[in-house]
Write a protein that holds these residues in place. Structure first.
Motif, short mmCIF file in Angstrom:
data_model
loop_
_atom_site.label_atom_id
_atom_site.label_comp_id
_atom_site.label_asym_id
_atom_site.label_seq_id
_atom_site.Cartn_x
_atom_site.Cartn_y
_atom_site.Cartn_z
N GLY B 76 0.80 -1.21 0.00
CA GLY B 76 0.00 0.00 0.00
C GLY B 76 0.84 1.27 0.00
N THR B 77 2.15 1.14 0.19
CA THR B 77 3.02 2.32 0.14
C THR B 77 3.01 2.91 -1.28
N LEU B 78 2.86 4.24 -1.34
CA LEU B 78 2.89 4.88 -2.65
C LEU B 78 4.28 5.44 -2.92
N VAL B 79 4.73 5.33 -4.15
CA VAL B 79 6.01 5.92 -4.52
C VAL B 79 5.85 6.71 -5.81
N ARG B 80 6.75 7.66 -5.97
CA ARG B 80 6.76 8.47 -7.18
C ARG B 80 8.16 8.45 -7.75
N SER B 134 -5.96 -6.42 -2.66
CA SER B 134 -5.84 -6.72 -1.23
C SER B 134 -6.27 -5.47 -0.45
N PRO B 135 -6.71 -5.62 0.83
CA PRO B 135 -7.20 -4.45 1.57
C PRO B 135 -6.22 -3.26 1.62
N PRO B 136 -4.92 -3.47 1.91
CA PRO B 136 -4.05 -2.29 1.96
C PRO B 136 -3.92 -1.58 0.61
N THR B 141 -5.56 2.91 -3.15
CA THR B 141 -6.03 3.36 -4.46
C THR B 141 -6.65 4.77 -4.37
N ASP B 142 -7.32 5.04 -3.27
CA ASP B 142 -7.85 6.40 -3.06
C ASP B 142 -6.73 7.44 -3.17
N PHE B 143 -5.65 7.14 -2.49
CA PHE B 143 -4.52 8.08 -2.49
C PHE B 143 -3.85 8.14 -3.86
#
Lengths: 570, 165
Positions: B76-80, B134-136, B141-143
């Protein structure tokens, strides 16, 4: 003796591992292992059969339409639905243009780097490259300045370290023996092929409503609207003109770039007519109906099987004779793993018994692949362009035979030379040429139908599930670019009860069966020379000549250990 | 120069049959329904294709790629990633060899001007067979959608916050 492991085999679509035993500079035995589990069957159970194609076209990350077509055909077969002629025609155009697209991409973007040394292209003399280009083809992009500009572009790319596309070649390997000029020519066409493929596939965007993942398939036909007077219709006179232009451009590219390049490269590697021979058994379900799927005698590409290299006899093909073994595959059958099962009785119960990663070697005496081992009448078979072209050639196909004969004459090789690594490459180019011509013809035919007001694209008689029998089963087939593709569906109470796919790469890349017979890759690798076990480019040449596609691609970008920025959202 | 020919493409990648690998596709379908997406932005759901996506991106001036990215962080960690961080990505061990990095190189060879490329990624938990996230990752996905929207604002403040700040 050394055991070479190539894992993953790069420049393929998907995931494949090859283990090869090398003695005295040549492969003495080989094992092919598909390292990803295919579970589409599990996802489809209990769904509405009319939507199966939407899911199956997601199996593959490359030729998304082939599973869609095969799936609707399977359900149509089960329910006894005949599709209108226009639907067949549209499906034929989509399928044949996919051949042209895929074969061009395969030669230039997936396979050429096994034969072309990009680094040598930087040493080429652009003037000599221009002479070479003009000696083999009338293609207009052939000036000295043009090749100089390409060379500068590649130089800049190398200097920027953005070599990704070119990063998996074994540069400087002694098995490369094209002169620098031929390398530069090939690199220029590598870039032109990129341009080509981005334009050509718009055929699918038109006929499929969108691309990727066409959305105009329908059990019973197509949803592609045809109307001569409606500017909003998918197929109207303006669109026919557009498709005609795309088809003609592709034909020119194949005739003037792809085929001459294959012939030129092949001339430097004629020894590869002697490597990669393989099983000598070839299967084609046939395809491109010109009177309905129940009438294989009128398919544009014939249905048939060839056994033991014998081109004097083409045997009939019945899907009832297809079976799959799991003796060496990580699955189990309810009644034991020694015998094969026809896909109607097929089971997909994964049972991994292999070593825990990381490991050095697979235990190839036991189970060693996620692919099952399909057999036809218990024979391992090769599928793909070579099989189709051999079946067509041996059947005296009026369009295929002259092209095969011309290519063989040009390369001064007998028909038996086609049983080889280079034979597969030549067959793919021959097929692209023949099918590029068919796209032109079929688009014209579609234009004719439109002109005559024949606009029917869908047969909706059995769309309503209440018209279906309580139980039904059906077989759908397609000769996909990479070979024979079959879907077997069992329907009960309006839902999918069982669904099995036997895909081209399972035929070719599958493991040994219950009798210990090798699969197509495993057989083709025997006797392949290996000059340097650390850099086994020869093994890649033979494996890539099949155009491996281990479907069910996953698209996770691997960025471990790389620089990135965490994102927080306020 | 962006002028009249500026074209922004948001490209969601991944296999919707493989659990969290479908995050990019999910994000695209969410963005399609989101009125905040400027109408001239082209949203493309690219499945697991690589080079075959050229027709959609070859003439763009900005490309935002949304994909599952394995960086070894919690799910669930987002990266750019952008600019040089995208050079020669992914490494040789990738499953899908002709993937997004090849697409970027092909762009360099074909495009008249180089597009500005940003990769927004989410760390997957599982890419086994499943049509669900998966839940995380579903939560992330919102973020992912919000982060994409911020990339789409022409004069947005940098949406990146240093992990330590």
């Amino acid at each position: 003796m050394a055991r070479i492991v190539v894992d993953p085999v790069t420049r393929i679509e998907g995931h494949l591992r090859i283990e090869a035993e090398v003695n005295g500079g040549a492969v003495t035995d080989a094992w092919s292992s598909g390292t990803m589990f295919r579970g589409i069957e599990l996802i489809l159970k209990g769904r509405d059969p009319r939507e199966a194609w939407v899911w199956t076209q997601r199996i593959c990350g490359v030729c998304t339409t082939v599973h869609a077509l095969t799936s609707v055909r399977a359900v149509e077969d089960a329910l006894g639905i005949e599709v209108p002629e226009n639907a067949n025609l549209i499906r034929n155009i989509i399928g044949s243009s996919q051949y042209v697209q895929d074969h061009v991409i395969h030669f230039y973007h997936l396979h050429a780097l096994d034969w072309v040394d990009v680094t040598l292209a930087l040493k080429a003399d652009p003037a000599k490259t221009s002479q070479l280009a003009e000696s083999i083809s009338p293609w207009p992009k052939s000036s000295k300045n043009y090749f100089k500009a390409i060379q500068d572009k590649v130089k800049a790319l190398v200097e920027s370290k953005q070599l990704s596309l070119f990063s998996s070649g074994y540069w400087g390997h002694p098995a490369y023996h094209l002169p620098p000029e031929a390398n530069l020519l090939a690199v220029a066409h590598y870039i032109e092929a990129l341009e080509f493929q981005k334009d050509y596939i718009r055929i699918h965007a038109v006929l499929g409503g969108k691309n990727p993942h066409l959305q105009t398939y329908l059990v019973g036909g197509m949803s592609t609207s045809m109307d001569p007077d409606e500017p909003g219709a998918t197929i109207n006179p303006e669109r026919i003109t557009f498709l005609t232009e795309l088809a003609a451009k592709a034909q020119a590219f194949v005739d003037q770039v792809y085929v001459p390049d294959v012939l030129a490269v092949a001339a430097f590697y004629r020894d590869w007519f002697g490597h990669g021979e393989g099983l000598g058994n070839f299967l084609s379900y046939g395809d491109y109906p010109q009177g309905g799927v129940k009438d294989p005698a009128r398919f544009y590409l014939q249905r048939g099987a060839i056994f033991g290299h014998d081109l004097s006899k083409v045997h009939p093909v019945d899907p009832a004779n297809v079976s799959e073994y799991v003796t060496h595959s990580w699955y189990e059958y309810g009644d034991g793993d020694q015998n094969g099962k026809n896909p109607y009785q097929g089971e997909t119960k994964p049972q991994y018994t292999g070593p825990k990663p990381p490991f050095e070697h697979l235990d190839v005496d036991k189970k060693y692949s996620w692919l099952k081992a399909p057999r036809y009448q218990d024979h391992p078979m090769e599928v793909g362009p070579l099989s189709r072209m051999l079946v067509a050639y041996a059947s005296g196909h009026p369009d295929v035979k002259p092209v095969v004969d011309a290519v063989l004459a040009k390369l001064n090789a007998p028909a038996t030379a086609l049983f080889s690594t280079l034979g597969r490459i030549a067959a793919r180019a021959i097929e692209a040429k023949v099918m590029a011509g068919q796209v032109v013809k079929w688009v014209a035919e579609l234009g004719d139908k439109l002109g005559h007001g024949d606009l029917r694209v869908h047969n909706g008689e059995k769309w309503d599930p209440d018209t279906w029998p309580k139980q039904a089963q059906g077989w759908g087939f397609h000769e996909a670019p990479r070979g024979s593709l079959g879907h077997w569906v069992e329907i009960e109470d309006q839902k999918i009860k069982n669904y099995q796919c036997v895909v081209p790469t399972t035929w070719n890349a599958g493991p040994r069966d219950g009798k210990g017979q090798r699969g197509a890759y495993e057989a083709a690798l025997l006797k392949t020379p290996v000059a340097d076990p650390e850099r086994p480019v020869e093994i890649l040449r033979t494996v890539h000549s099949f155009d491996p596609c281990l479907a069910c691609a996953v698209h996770v970008v691997d960025a471990r250990g790389r620089k990135y920025t965490p994102v927080t959202v306020r | 120069m962006r002028a009249a020919t500026a074209k922004t493409v948001v490209l969601g990648l991944g296999n919707i049959l493989h659990g969290d690998d479908g995050a990019g596709a999910q994000a695209i379908s969410r963005l399609r329904a989101d009125p905040r997406v400027p109408t001239d932005v082209s949203l493309v759901e690219g499945g697991t294709l690589g080079l075959e996506l050229l027709p959609h991106v070859w003439d763009c001036s900005r490309l935002i790629v949304i994909d599952a990215v394995d960086v070894g962080e919690p799910a669930g960690t987002l990266v750019r990633m952008s600019g040089e961080e995208l050079n020669s990505l992914p490494g040789n061990s990738t499953v899908h060899q002709l993937g997004v990095s090849d697409l970027l190189v092909a762009l360099r060879m074909l495009a008249e001007r180089q597009p500005e490329v940003v990769l927004l990624g989410v760390q997957p938990l599982s890419t086994d067979w499943s049509c669900e996230l998966s839940p995380p990752v579903a939560a992330a996905t919102d973020f992912l959608v919000e982060a994409t929207l911020r990339e789409l604002q022409p004069l947005a403040e940098p949406n990146v916050v240093d992990a330590n700040s």
